[in-house]
Design an enzyme around this catalytic site. Structure first.
Site, short mmCIF file in Angstrom:
data_model
loop_
_atom_site.label_atom_id
_atom_site.label_comp_id
_atom_site.label_asym_id
_atom_site.label_seq_id
_atom_site.Cartn_x
_atom_site.Cartn_y
_atom_site.Cartn_z
N ARG A 49 1.05 -1.11 0.11
CA ARG A 49 -0.06 0.13 -0.18
C ARG A 49 1.07 1.38 -0.27
O ARG A 49 0.72 2.65 -0.60
CB ARG A 49 -1.00 0.27 1.24
CG ARG A 49 -1.42 1.29 1.45
CD ARG A 49 -2.64 1.15 2.33
NE ARG A 49 -2.84 0.52 3.28
CZ ARG A 49 -2.18 0.82 4.78
NH1 ARG A 49 -1.66 1.76 4.88
NH2 ARG A 49 -2.25 -0.82 5.77
N TYR A 101 -16.12 18.09 -14.04
CA TYR A 101 -16.72 17.01 -14.59
C TYR A 101 -17.80 16.47 -12.62
O TYR A 101 -17.94 17.07 -11.87
CB TYR A 101 -15.32 15.68 -13.84
CG TYR A 101 -15.71 14.47 -14.03
CD1 TYR A 101 -17.00 13.82 -14.60
CD2 TYR A 101 -14.87 13.35 -12.94
CE1 TYR A 101 -16.93 12.81 -14.68
CE2 TYR A 101 -15.58 12.49 -13.02
CZ TYR A 101 -16.66 12.00 -13.57
OH TYR A 101 -16.86 11.13 -13.10
N ASP A 173 -7.07 19.79 -13.20
CA ASP A 173 -7.92 18.71 -14.08
C ASP A 173 -7.20 18.95 -15.30
O ASP A 173 -7.78 19.63 -15.96
CB ASP A 173 -8.62 18.12 -13.85
CG ASP A 173 -9.56 16.93 -13.88
OD1 ASP A 173 -8.63 16.05 -14.72
OD2 ASP A 173 -10.34 16.54 -13.15
N LYS A 198 -8.21 7.24 -19.06
CA LYS A 198 -8.03 7.98 -20.13
C LYS A 198 -7.15 8.50 -20.89
O LYS A 198 -6.98 7.56 -21.67
CB LYS A 198 -9.14 9.08 -20.03
CG LYS A 198 -10.44 9.65 -18.46
CD LYS A 198 -11.71 8.97 -19.22
CE LYS A 198 -12.31 8.77 -18.30
NZ LYS A 198 -12.31 9.53 -16.69
#
Ligand code: PLP
Length: 412
Positions: A49, A101, A173, A198
């Site tokens: 992690r 978004y 972003d 994306k």
């Protein structure tokens, strides 16, 4: 910082990483835990992690591509956005765009409702936004340019100047363009975020995200939070995403070439009201796009004439475009933001952001563009949006269309 060009970094970073066998492609390290070299003597990694070699190569590659100091790879794009909010305390103000978004908008507004931050929503295309930043005295200003789905641009340098003048950090972003076409850190931004789902991965087979910081210090703070909250990305996803990055530049070139041709075609169609593509001279911010971007990207939005029923008939008749959410994969996707990506936004906010019932968004893929344009042309001539006679067409009797935008849980 090295002056190696982005296309070379994308292809070569990490290629020499395997010191044991000289594997050209960096191997995937799936082990969740690592042996100690001796009592109280850790090696580079101890637990998956907090650190993983496959994830670190991806993080390093993305930090270099965005010209930042540190990259933190997260499990999703929303985990990356969420991570950035960890620098805010309940008394801190976050300034956000009215048309960001939908998932980010939902996160920011729900954190505000729980009293975890203060929120000011602005329209970054207006001149007043700079005064609004000054008045809000925020800790963080969030921008998304080009925005989803209308492809409005924010003047990054002007927002940075206004924000830094009042001591605020700026987060951008950069999902819609990828580092191949825009580097916000070069324009003064402090934090860059991507949904790597994306263009960066580019093959619609990984959900992931990344946060890249201008400074090491801020990067360390956010990396600490990423481990603390357990937001870090998986090794196999990191491996696939790095593989996607190898072709990022060449993919983006083809996306853009196709998108421009599709946008130019749409501008000539009698069935289309407005086309939104920053590469068109008719786009109100075309000059700004040329100034701060190295290209215009692969996303095109447009509104057709007529009603939501016309939208439905049009969208369900295409053969070369898949009706699906998401974007940035090699295949062309088409979506109806009002009932899909932005369905969870309340109607007033959605219309305010420009997302009406006949708005359509295309993620233009890298197919032969003539096939894409032929398909659009065929379906326009078949469905004739805006001409009521088409409603009678027998071929569409089976299409069930809701009269109103359906109320659905927001999943985006
Ligand atoms: N930012 C933008 C601009 C997006 O389009 C998306 C997803 O569509 C996200 C963030 C969230 O990313 P993810 O779906 O990988 O969590």
């Amino acid at each position: 910082m090295s002056d190696t060009k982005n296309a070379t970094i994308a292809v070569r970073n990490g290629i020499e990483a395997d010191k044991h066998h000289g594997a050209v492609v960096p191997p995937i390290h799936l082990s969740t835990t690592y042996s100690f070299a001796d009592f109280d003597t850790k090696r580079d990694y101890d637990y998956g992690r907090s650190g993983n070699p496959s994830r670190d190569i991806l993080a390093d590659t993305l930090a270099k591509l965005e010209h930042g100091r540190k990259g933190i790879v997260t499990a999703t794009g929303m985990a990356a956005v969420n991570l950035c909010t960890q620098i805010l305390s309940p008394e801190d103000t976050l300034v956000i765009p009215h048309d960001c978004y939908g998932g980010s908008y939902r996160l920011f507004t729900s954190l505000q409702k729980r009293g975890l931050l203060k929120l000011v929503v602005v329209d970054f295309t207006t001149e007043e936004c700079y005064e609004q930043i000054a008045a809000a005295k925020p800790k963080l200003v969030w921008i998304e340019t080009p925005s989803n789905p209308i492809l409005r641009l924010t003047d990054i340098e002007k927002v940075v100047t206004a924000s830094h003048a009042v001591g605020a950090l700026v987060g951008a972003d950069n999902t819609f363009l990828s580092p191949a076409l825009q580097n916000p850190i070069d324009l003064g931004v402090d934090i860059v975020v991507h949904s790597t789902t994306k263009y960066i991965n580019g093959h619609s087979d990984v959900v992931g995200g990344v946060v890249i910081t201008r400074t090491e210090k801020l990067g360390e703070e956010l990396a600490w939070w990423a481990n603390n909250l357990g937001l870090t990305g998986a090794p196999f996803d990191s491996y696939l995403t790095l593989r996607g990055i190898r072709t990022l530049n060449i993919r983006i070139k083809q996306h853009e070439e196709n998108a421009l041709k599709v946008a130019q075609y749409l501008e000539t169609s009698d069935y289309v009201d407005t086309v939104y593509y920053p590469g068109l001279e008719s786009h109100p911010q075309h000059e700004l796009a040329k100034k701060q971007q190295r290209g215009f990207g692969g996303m095109v939005s447009f509104s057709i004439k007529g009603t939501i029923e016309d939208s439905a008939r049009f969208l369900t008749s295409l053969k070369q475009f898949t009706l699906a959410e998401s974007l940035g994969g090699v295949e062309s996707l088409i979506c109806h933001p009002a009932t899909m990506t932005h369905a969870g936004m309340d109607k007033a906010a959605r219309l305010e952001a420009g997302v009406n019932d006949t708005l359509i968004r295309i993620s233009v893929g890298i197919e032969d563009v003539n096939d894409l344009i032929d398909d659009l042309d065929r379906v326009f001539n078949l469905t004739k949006p805006g001409q009521s006679a088409s409603v009678q067409s027998a071929s569409f009797d089976k299409v069930q269309v809701n009269q109103a935008v359906p109320a659905r849980p927001a999943i985006w």
